[in-house]
Design a protein around this motif. Structure first.
Motif, PDB file in Angstrom:
ATOM      1  N   LEU A 148      60.001 -88.944 -32.106  1.00  0.00           N
ATOM      2  CA  LEU A 148      59.855 -87.599 -31.556  1.00  0.00           C
ATOM      3  C   LEU A 148      59.720 -87.717 -30.039  1.00  0.00           C
ATOM      4  N   VAL A 149      60.712 -87.160 -29.303  1.00  0.00           N
ATOM      5  CA  VAL A 149      60.741 -87.300 -27.849  1.00  0.00           C
ATOM      6  C   VAL A 149      60.912 -85.929 -27.199  1.00  0.00           C
ATOM      7  N   THR A 150      60.712 -85.889 -25.879  1.00  0.00           N
ATOM      8  CA  THR A 150      60.906 -84.671 -25.088  1.00  0.00           C
ATOM      9  C   THR A 150      61.936 -84.959 -24.003  1.00  0.00           C
ATOM     10  N   LYS A 151      62.873 -84.016 -23.816  1.00  0.00           N
ATOM     11  CA  LYS A 151      63.944 -84.218 -22.846  1.00  0.00           C
ATOM     12  C   LYS A 151      64.244 -82.901 -22.134  1.00  0.00           C
ATOM     13  N   ARG A 152      64.672 -83.012 -20.870  1.00  0.00           N
ATOM     14  CA  ARG A 152      64.979 -81.837 -20.044  1.00  0.00           C
ATOM     15  C   ARG A 152      66.486 -81.566 -20.075  1.00  0.00           C
ATOM     16  N   PHE A 153      66.849 -80.284 -20.304  1.00  0.00           N
ATOM     17  CA  PHE A 153      68.257 -79.912 -20.409  1.00  0.00           C
ATOM     18  C   PHE A 153      68.571 -78.721 -19.512  1.00  0.00           C
ATOM     19  N   LYS A 154      69.817 -78.681 -19.052  1.00  0.00           N
ATOM     20  CA  LYS A 154      70.318 -77.529 -18.309  1.00  0.00           C
ATOM     21  C   LYS A 154      70.704 -76.430 -19.294  1.00  0.00           C
ATOM     22  N   VAL A 155      70.430 -75.178 -18.923  1.00  0.00           N
ATOM     23  CA  VAL A 155      70.765 -74.036 -19.774  1.00  0.00           C
ATOM     24  C   VAL A 155      72.215 -73.626 -19.522  1.00  0.00           C
ATOM     25  N   LYS A 156      72.959 -73.418 -20.600  1.00  0.00           N
ATOM     26  CA  LYS A 156      74.366 -73.027 -20.508  1.00  0.00           C
ATOM     27  C   LYS A 156      74.557 -71.668 -21.184  1.00  0.00           C
ATOM     28  N   PRO A 157      74.723 -70.594 -20.392  1.00  0.00           N
ATOM     29  CA  PRO A 157      74.930 -69.271 -20.994  1.00  0.00           C
ATOM     30  C   PRO A 157      76.278 -69.186 -21.710  1.00  0.00           C
ATOM     31  N   VAL A 158      76.285 -68.465 -22.817  1.00  0.00           N
ATOM     32  CA  VAL A 158      77.518 -68.203 -23.563  1.00  0.00           C
ATOM     33  C   VAL A 158      77.847 -66.721 -23.380  1.00  0.00           C
ATOM     34  N   LEU A 159      79.036 -66.439 -22.833  1.00  0.00           N
ATOM     35  CA  LEU A 159      79.398 -65.074 -22.464  1.00  0.00           C
ATOM     36  C   LEU A 159      80.479 -64.507 -23.375  1.00  0.00           C
ATOM     37  N   GLY A 160      80.373 -63.201 -23.629  1.00  0.00           N
ATOM     38  CA  GLY A 160      81.442 -62.492 -24.306  1.00  0.00           C
ATOM     39  C   GLY A 160      82.516 -62.099 -23.307  1.00  0.00           C
ATOM     40  N   THR A 168      72.818 -70.585 -24.819  1.00  0.00           N
ATOM     41  CA  THR A 168      72.121 -69.342 -25.147  1.00  0.00           C
ATOM     42  C   THR A 168      72.870 -68.628 -26.267  1.00  0.00           C
ATOM     43  N   ALA A 169      72.231 -67.603 -26.793  1.00  0.00           N
ATOM     44  CA  ALA A 169      72.956 -66.699 -27.681  1.00  0.00           C
ATOM     45  C   ALA A 169      74.051 -66.011 -26.867  1.00  0.00           C
ATOM     46  N   LYS A 170      75.055 -65.496 -27.538  1.00  0.00           N
ATOM     47  CA  LYS A 170      76.183 -64.875 -26.844  1.00  0.00           C
ATOM     48  C   LYS A 170      75.736 -63.605 -26.125  1.00  0.00           C
ATOM     49  N   ILE A 171      76.085 -63.519 -24.842  1.00  0.00           N
ATOM     50  CA  ILE A 171      75.738 -62.355 -24.025  1.00  0.00           C
ATOM     51  C   ILE A 171      76.904 -61.373 -24.080  1.00  0.00           C
ATOM     52  N   LYS A 172      76.672 -60.188 -24.621  1.00  0.00           N
ATOM     53  CA  LYS A 172      77.732 -59.191 -24.739  1.00  0.00           C
ATOM     54  C   LYS A 172      77.975 -58.512 -23.391  1.00  0.00           C
ATOM     55  N   LEU A 173      79.245 -58.438 -23.004  1.00  0.00           N
ATOM     56  CA  LEU A 173      79.617 -57.817 -21.729  1.00  0.00           C
ATOM     57  C   LEU A 173      80.331 -56.484 -21.921  1.00  0.00           C
ATOM     58  N   GLU A 174      80.605 -56.108 -23.165  1.00  0.00           N
ATOM     59  CA  GLU A 174      81.288 -54.844 -23.417  1.00  0.00           C
ATOM     60  C   GLU A 174      80.463 -53.677 -22.885  1.00  0.00           C
ATOM     61  N   GLY A 175      81.124 -52.807 -22.152  1.00  0.00           N
ATOM     62  CA  GLY A 175      80.457 -51.619 -21.623  1.00  0.00           C
ATOM     63  C   GLY A 175      79.735 -51.837 -20.309  1.00  0.00           C
ATOM     64  N   GLU A 176      79.626 -53.079 -19.863  1.00  0.00           N
ATOM     65  CA  GLU A 176      78.937 -53.364 -18.600  1.00  0.00           C
ATOM     66  C   GLU A 176      79.916 -53.193 -17.435  1.00  0.00           C
ATOM     67  N   LYS A 177      79.501 -52.409 -16.432  1.00  0.00           N
ATOM     68  CA  LYS A 177      80.381 -52.109 -15.301  1.00  0.00           C
ATOM     69  C   LYS A 177      79.853 -52.660 -13.982  1.00  0.00           C
ATOM     70  N   ALA A 178      78.636 -53.180 -13.990  1.00  0.00           N
ATOM     71  CA  ALA A 178      78.037 -53.663 -12.745  1.00  0.00           C
ATOM     72  C   ALA A 178      77.040 -54.774 -13.074  1.00  0.00           C
ATOM     73  N   ALA A 186      69.427 -59.696 -18.320  1.00  0.00           N
ATOM     74  CA  ALA A 186      68.982 -59.553 -19.707  1.00  0.00           C
ATOM     75  C   ALA A 186      68.268 -60.821 -20.160  1.00  0.00           C
ATOM     76  N   PRO A 187      67.190 -60.671 -20.975  1.00  0.00           N
ATOM     77  CA  PRO A 187      66.575 -61.848 -21.603  1.00  0.00           C
ATOM     78  C   PRO A 187      67.459 -62.325 -22.751  1.00  0.00           C
ATOM     79  N   VAL A 188      67.707 -63.626 -22.818  1.00  0.00           N
ATOM     80  CA  VAL A 188      68.634 -64.167 -23.807  1.00  0.00           C
ATOM     81  C   VAL A 188      67.959 -65.314 -24.563  1.00  0.00           C
ATOM     82  N   GLN A 189      68.089 -65.291 -25.871  1.00  0.00           N
ATOM     83  CA  GLN A 189      67.503 -66.324 -26.727  1.00  0.00           C
ATOM     84  C   GLN A 189      68.258 -67.638 -26.572  1.00  0.00           C
ATOM     85  N   LEU A 190      67.504 -68.740 -26.545  1.00  0.00           N
ATOM     86  CA  LEU A 190      68.119 -70.063 -26.543  1.00  0.00           C
ATOM     87  C   LEU A 190      68.491 -70.446 -27.971  1.00  0.00           C
TER      88      LEU A 190
END
Length: 318
Positions: free
Chosen positions: A126-138, A174-184, A188-192
């Motif tokens: 059982l170990v601990t490691k540091r990772f970069k966060v990679k957002p997943v976009l719609g 991350t969980a998929k970030i929905k971009l539909e309907g976003e104009k600007a 948003a808080p996003v689950q890992l």
């Protein structure tokens, strides 16, 4: 002498009593009675630097055989099958569950079968490691795009889990970030999304992601647009052989797509001639949504115009 009632039929009573005792003994001490019970499995003592990376069963089904009175008196409801993991090391640990169950079954009761009969535990560090966060976009709406790099807070997270699994990871998505309907721009808080149930994020299970959305800027070209002379009145003039223009506009996706050549007016203004007989007049362009659209090219930018001199006045007859 008259016999007392108690002694009447004594032989029959003795035989009946003996049969009752034999029947009771047979009922309570019969060795061929079987019973199926379900008993919880209890794992304990695993060192803090180790982790089990496969699912152990919660219960074990036992088939028991023994005297009826023993089986009836044995309290299975408050029992569990103990498995001590204190001396466990990294690797595969194999456990005989029938043998483990024998620790809680009293003498006189046999374990006919255990289901499952064997247990294999995969033990990892059982170990601990540091990772970069990679957002997943719609996908953004048609005509919109991500204009610049995302802002992620925090950019890195610490994950605790099996060494063999963490060693294969390069980043945490991350969980998929929905971009539909976003104009600007929006945040948003996003689950890992951890790829294994045996992993854990140590400092919160979500990140804040800022996405910069803007409408796509397109270019549109119009060729052979008529250049219309205006305000020449009764002047006679000549110009280049073909009064045609090429125009290029830049603008937001929807606005530029809606623009047609019929919306654009191209002209030269004869009022700018003044007293000149020959002059290059600037090509002017009028178009809708001038606050959104930008005219980036006009060709030609000017047209050479020659005004014919008026006919000479006739002298009065003398």
């Amino acid at each position: 002498m008259e016999k007392k009632p108690f002694f009447q039929g004594l032989t029959k009573k003795t035989i009946a009593l003996a049969l009752a005792v034999i029947l009771w003994a047979f009922t309570n001490f019969e060795l061929d009675v079987e019973r199926d019970v379900r008993i919880p499995l209890h794992l304990s003592g695993l060192p803090e630097d180790l982790i089990i990376v496969n699912n152990a069963p919660e219960n074990v089904d036992l088939s028991l055989r023994g005297a009826r009175n023993l089986l009836s008196s044995f309290a299975f409801s408050n029992k569990s099958i103990p498995v001590d993991l204190q001396k466990t090391e990294r690797g595969v640990l194999k456990i005989d569950l029938k043998r483990a169950a024998s620790q809680i079954v009293p003498r006189g009761i046999d374990i006919v079968a255990a289901r499952p009969s064997k247990l294999s535990l995969n033990i990892d560090m059982l170990v601990t490691k540091r990772f970069k966060v990679k957002p997943v976009l719609g996908e953004p709406d048609s005509g919109y795009e991500i204009s610049k790099k995302l802002k992620i807070v925090p950019q890195f997270v610490k994950v605790k889990g099996p060494a063999s699994q963490l060693g294969k990871l390069e980043s945490i998505e991350t969980a998929k970030i929905k971009l539909e309907g976003e104009k600007a721009e929006f945040t948003a808080p996003v689950q890992l999304q951890l790829p294994s149930q045996y992993m854990e994020v140590l400092e919160g299970d979500h990140v804040n992601v800022t996405v910069y959305i803007k409408e796509i800027i397109l270019s549109k070209e119009f060729r052979d647009v008529d250049i219309v002379p205006r305000n020449f009145g009764e002047l006679e003039y000549t110009t280049t052989p073909e009064l045609k223009a090429t125009l290029v506009f830049n603008g937001p996706y929807k606005t530029i797509n809606d623009l047609t050549s019929n919306d654009v007016k191209v002209f030269i203004d004869g009022a700018e001639m003044g007293e000149s007989r020959v002059k290059r007049l600037r090509v002017k362009v009028q178009y809708p949504n001038s606050d959104l659209l930008k005219l980036t090219k006009t060709s030609p930018t000017s047209v050479r115009v020659r005004v014919k001199p008026p006919p000479p006045e006739e002298s009065p007859e003398t």
